[in-house]
Design a protein around this motif. Structure first.
Motif: not given
Ligand SMILES: Nc1nc2c(ncn2[C@@H]2O[C@H](COP(=O)(O)OP(=O)(O)O)[C@@H](O)[C@H]2O)c(=O)[nH]1
Lengths: 300, 642
Positions: B23-42
């Motif tokens: 599971t991923t947790a973070g406050s708004v704008d910590d970059g959670k969506s970006t991180l998941i996108g990065r994991l999927l993309y890379d």
């Protein structure tokens, strides 16, 4: 054989668990059978879940009347082999009864009409839970779908009113008129499905393997030449070696050019694929949020 | 990928994969969506048409670069409002593992979503913005991860590019986090400095942080130990469904919640407590030699026993706690707040029973982790509660068993799931367990001073007259777990309701103060009973009906007590049950401790119990319900009650 720790075994255990929850918690469940690989895997899982007994619920097929003949043949063989009961809901009938109006023109498809037939058939048989082969990886809107998806009396899905699902506790309690859709293979991806079909040696229709077919190209998608579809004047028939990644209504299921003629080939091809399987579904392209719109009115 | 792989190469590739849920947790704008996108993309899990779609969306929004965060963005309503509101599941795979991400948004309804996502996760990624450091929200996320017992935590310090990839800054955050995480119950915490936007240490190392020697996030995810969540010791098999193809076959379908089982092993079925033997572990591809936690199986038994949905099959000598009252941590998940004394439906494994929320001890402020008084719980609040169930529930503490220790509460009118619970213990034993009754064995016997006896100031007869009943002694003796306290408590309640003057002397209480200096040697046990006898006598003389619950294993000791009382003013009650039953009940966990060799000289286990031989009443708690037994005792007490 699957290894004990493998991801496929874990996915299978989870799906079987869900199938049994449905059989135990609902009075009149059905398994929606489309003829595609996902619903074939669903039937296989259901057989395993209740072995040595037969599958304790009927299969329900919504027949647009525009299916590939191979699909119907495969369906009938499967029903005979498993001894399951089959319920068929006919879009043709819905049209005759005036419940829906046939689309016209080259883009005409019975895909959208299915929803009405589906809901009518569910109601006719007083189904309280319909098992579907939807997977969360298929489309963004499905990522938040529950295993047990609650529907109101009109079959509508309200994304804001879904029950939280914790651990492996699935709450299927419902008030009169309400019903559920259950998605036991939510956590599977297209790749998992193919790997599982290979590991379990599950028979699938020949349409999935490379074969010669008369096709034409519409906006980048190869559609099969059938009696059920009208072409635009500039669309010409060619013979190509193709296979299907999904099987649905023949008027809107696109084929891909492929030489993959065995499961191993297919798995290798899926691993290298650069386009999602729904990317070949003509109807999904109509709008970005197409899937979600159909979900809201009761399609899967 | 080339299309010419041989069959065995392909097989090998995916048959060795396993599965990890995080599971991923973070406050708004910590970059959670970006991180998941990065994991999927890379990890090359993004398809061209998906890419095209987010490219178009990015352009529509006026972004210059393709916004990876859009990949994980869900429903249209949310897209329009620019928020995400629920748990969304994402999938990607590497040749080593398939991953399921439970993506929980960091704002509204936050607790509810995180708890949902965390309930099945093997690992949690806590995202921290390197510029902001450890915020309240980070602590909140970590606390919930620990509450839900996620075995592995990864603290991903993101946006390292915005702090010049500074090692000092990273170390500072790590040290802040450690200070606070000492209070948590998480064994494994890993710290990784990343830039989700540029990809540093997500999938690839890159050159910006040469000082960081650890693994990349993906490498860690691929290698962390899976299955830490499963309990492989205590066999628990909740029955989901009975498979009955014909008269000759009756199989029990379910998923092994914990432990392992093999054909030929002795099992007990709850709640009937019938014993039988496992005959087969049925599987379509041939029977199995063993099934273990996580497996969906069908069991058959050698005897016809009473098993249906909701039954639990366990090993004969390893049974879960059975109780009708329990304490749990509860997370409230519904707009309508919790109502005390309302009856809800409690779903645990394959069982659903009626349950009443009878008490709320406190709620937890998840920002400060402090306990606060509360009279109810509202949406997204967590508290400690007491729940009474209409039927006996069989469970293990959540800490030991995530499966049998968890439940949900369902509103009986709307059927909506309103709360998630993690069981701590059976309610009464929860208290008793907290105070260890084992005290060091001291040899300091009090010596009686030489004093002369003073007659009672107000004679007993006068007190009895005013009370309207006679004094008496009811002495309940029997092994631990026989049910002495249960019966004594109910009996006292009954007498109290009739307006009688009563006292209840309980073994554990006495051993806390008055006899706190005594151990469990034969000598100390005699002394213990002697003191109790004296205390009982004082209360007796003051007009009370004295109820005593003591194991009091030695006949002679009990006899000495009775000698201090007038003839016909005491009743000896032998509270009896089979030792097996007592060991199974084990309300204080003593038998378990004895088995583990932690305590010695436990009556009914490795120390003798001498049954009463003279005039006494024998009650059998494994034959009769406590209510019936209490009725019988009230009947026996009749002569004293008027
Ligand atoms: N400089 C920098 N910006 C980042 C990084 N990760 C995310 N961001 C930006 O932070 C903002 C919020 O990111 P988003 O993934 O939407 O955050 P979420 O609310 O946690 O999902 C976006 O503008 C991202 O481009 C990073 O590692 N470095």
């Amino acid at each position: 054989m699957m290894k004990r720790n493998s991801h496929l075994k874990q996915l299978e255990d989870e799906s079987i668990y869900l199938m049994r929850e449905v059989a135990a918690q609902f009075d009149r469940p059905v398994l929606l059978f489309s003829g595609g690989k996902d619903s074939i895997v669903m039937v296989h899982l259901a057989e395993k879940a209740f072995y040595p007994a037969r599958i304790p619920f009927p299969l329900m097929h919504i027949d647009t009347g525009h299916n590939f003949p191979e699909t119907i043949e495969f369906r009938d063989n499967l029903v005979e082999r498993t001894g399951a009961r089959l319920i068929v809901g006919s879009v043709e009938e819905s049209i005759k009864q005036g419940r829906v109006k046939e689309e016209t023109g080259p883009e005409a498809s019975r895909n959208a009409l299915q929803t009405v037939t589906l809901l009518d058939t569910l109601r006719e048989h007083q189904v309280d839970c319909a098992l579907g082969g939807g997977r969360r990886d298929e489309e963004k809107a499905r990522a938040k779908e529950r295993f047990f998806s609650h529907r109101d009396t009109y079959g509508q899905w309200d994304p804001k009113n879904q029950r939280p699902e914790l651990w492996s506790l699935y709450n299927g309690l419902k008030r009169p008129g309400e019903h559920f859709r259950a998605f036991p293979i939510s956590n599977w991806t297209e790749m998992d499905i193919w790997q599982y079909i290979a590991a379990e040696q599950i028979p699938i229709p020949g349409l999935y393997f490379a074969h010669k077919r008369r096709v034409f190209n519409r906006r980048g998608i190869w559609l099969a030449d059938t009696d059920h579809i009208n072409r635009y004047p500039d669309e010409t028939i060619e013979e190509k070696v193709v296979r299907f990644r999904t099987i649905g209504d023949s008027t809107c299921t696109g084929a891909v050019l492929s030489e993959a003629s065995s499961l191993e080939d297919i798995i290798a091809e899926v691993a290298a694929a650069r386009v999602t399987e729904r990317g070949n579904r003509h109807d999904d392209k109509r709008s970005e949020a197409a899937m979600e719109d159909r979900k809201r009115v009761g399609y899967f | 990928m080339s299309q010419t792989k041989t069959k065995s190469e392909v097989d090998h590739q995916y048959l060795d994969m396993d599965l990890l849920r995080f599971t991923t947790a973070g406050s708004v704008d910590d970059g959670k969506s970006t991180l998941i996108g990065r994991l999927l993309y890379d990890s090359k899990s993004i398809f061209e048409d998906q890419w095209d779609a987010i490219e178009t969306s990015s352009q529509n929004q006026g972004d210059e670069e393709v916004n990876l965060a859009l990949l994980t963005d869900g429903l249209r309503a949310e897209r329009e409002q620019g928020i995400t509101i629920d748990v969304a599941y994402r999938y990607f795979a590497t040749p080593k593992r398939k991953f399921i991400i439970a993506d929980t948004p960091g704002h509204i309804e936050y607790t509810r979503n995180m708890v949902t996502g965390a309930s099945t996760a093997d690992l949690a990624i806590i995202l921290i913005d390197a510029r902001k450091g450890v915020l309240t929200q980070s602590k909140r996320h970590s606390f919930l991860s620990s509450l839900l017992q996620i075995p592995h935590l990864v603290v991903a310090v993101n946006k390292m590019d915005l702090v010049d990839y500074s090692e000092e800054r990273f170390n500072e955050i790590v040290s802040d986090f450690q200070d606070f995480s000492d209070k948590l119950e998480v064994d494994d915490i890993t710290y990784i400095p990343i830039s989700a936007l540029y990809g540093d240490n997500v999938v690839n190392k890159q050159e910006n942080m040469p000082w960081y020697q650890g693994s990349t996030l993906l490498h860690h995810l691929e290698h962390v130990k899976r299955e830490s969540r499963l309990n492989l010791v205590d066999f628990r098999f909740p029955v989901q469904y009975v498979v009955r193809p014909n008269q000759d076959f009756r199989g029990f379908a379910g998923r092994v919640a914990s432990g392992t089982i093999r054909p030929g092993e002795q099992v007990t079925v709850l709640p009937s407590e019938q014993s039988t033997t496992v005959e087969r572990v049925v599987n379509p591809d041939g029977d199995l030699e063993e099934a273990r936690a996580g497996d969906s199986i069908v069991l058959t038994t050698t005897d016809e026993v009473d098993i249906s949905r909701g039954s639990m099959v366990v090993r004969k000598n390893n049974v879960p706690t059975g109780a009708r009252s329990l304490e749990a941590a509860l997370c409230w998940m519904n707009q309508e707040s919790m109502e005390l004394n309302k009856t809800y439906l409690l779903m645990q494994n394959s069982r659903t029973v009626q349950a009443t929320l009878s008490e709320i001890f406190y709620k937890i402020n998840i920002d400060t982790m402090h306990r606060e008084t509360a009279d109810r719980l509202q949406l997204n609040e967590i508290g400690r509660v007491k729940i009474d169930t209409a039927e006996t529930l069989y469970f293990d503490p959540y800490k030991l068993n995530n499966s049998t220790g968890s439940f949900i509460l369902i509103d009986p009118d709307s059927y909506v799931t309103v709360a998630a619970g993690m069981i701590r213990a059976a309610s009464s034993s929860a208290r008793e367990m907290e105070t260890d009754i084992q005290k060091p064995d001291k040899q300091s016997r009090p010596v009686s001073p030489d004093v002369t006896w003073e007659p009672w100031n107000i004679p007993r007869e006068a007190r009895e007259k005013r009370n309207g009943h006679k004094s008496a002694l009811v002495w309940l003796t029997g092994i631990s777990g026989a049910g002495k306290s249960t019966i004594a408590k109910m009996l006292e309640q009954r007498l109290w309701e009739q307006g009688k003057q009563t006292v209840l002397l309980d073994g554990d209480q006495i051993r806390h103060g008055l006899c706190g200096d005594l151990g469990f040697s034969e000598q100390d046990r005699s002394e213990n009973i002697r003191r109790v006898g004296e205390v009982a006598r004082l209360f007796f003389e003051h007009g009370n009906i004295v109820l005593c619950t003591f194991v009091s294993p030695y006949r002679e000791d009990r006899q000495k007590v009775f000698e201090r009382f007038p003839e016909n003013r005491f009743i000896e009650v032998h509270v009896h049950c089979e030792t097996e039953t007592a060991q199974k009940r084990d309300p204080k966990g003593l038998y378990e401790k004895a088995k583990q060799g932690e305590i010695k000289g436990l009556t009914g286990y490795d120390a003798p119990y001498e049954e009463p031989s003279g005039k006494h009443i024998r009650v059998e708690t494994d034959q009769k319900r406590p209510e019936e037994i209490v009725d019988q005792l009230v009947e026996e007490l009749k002569p004293y009650l008027s």
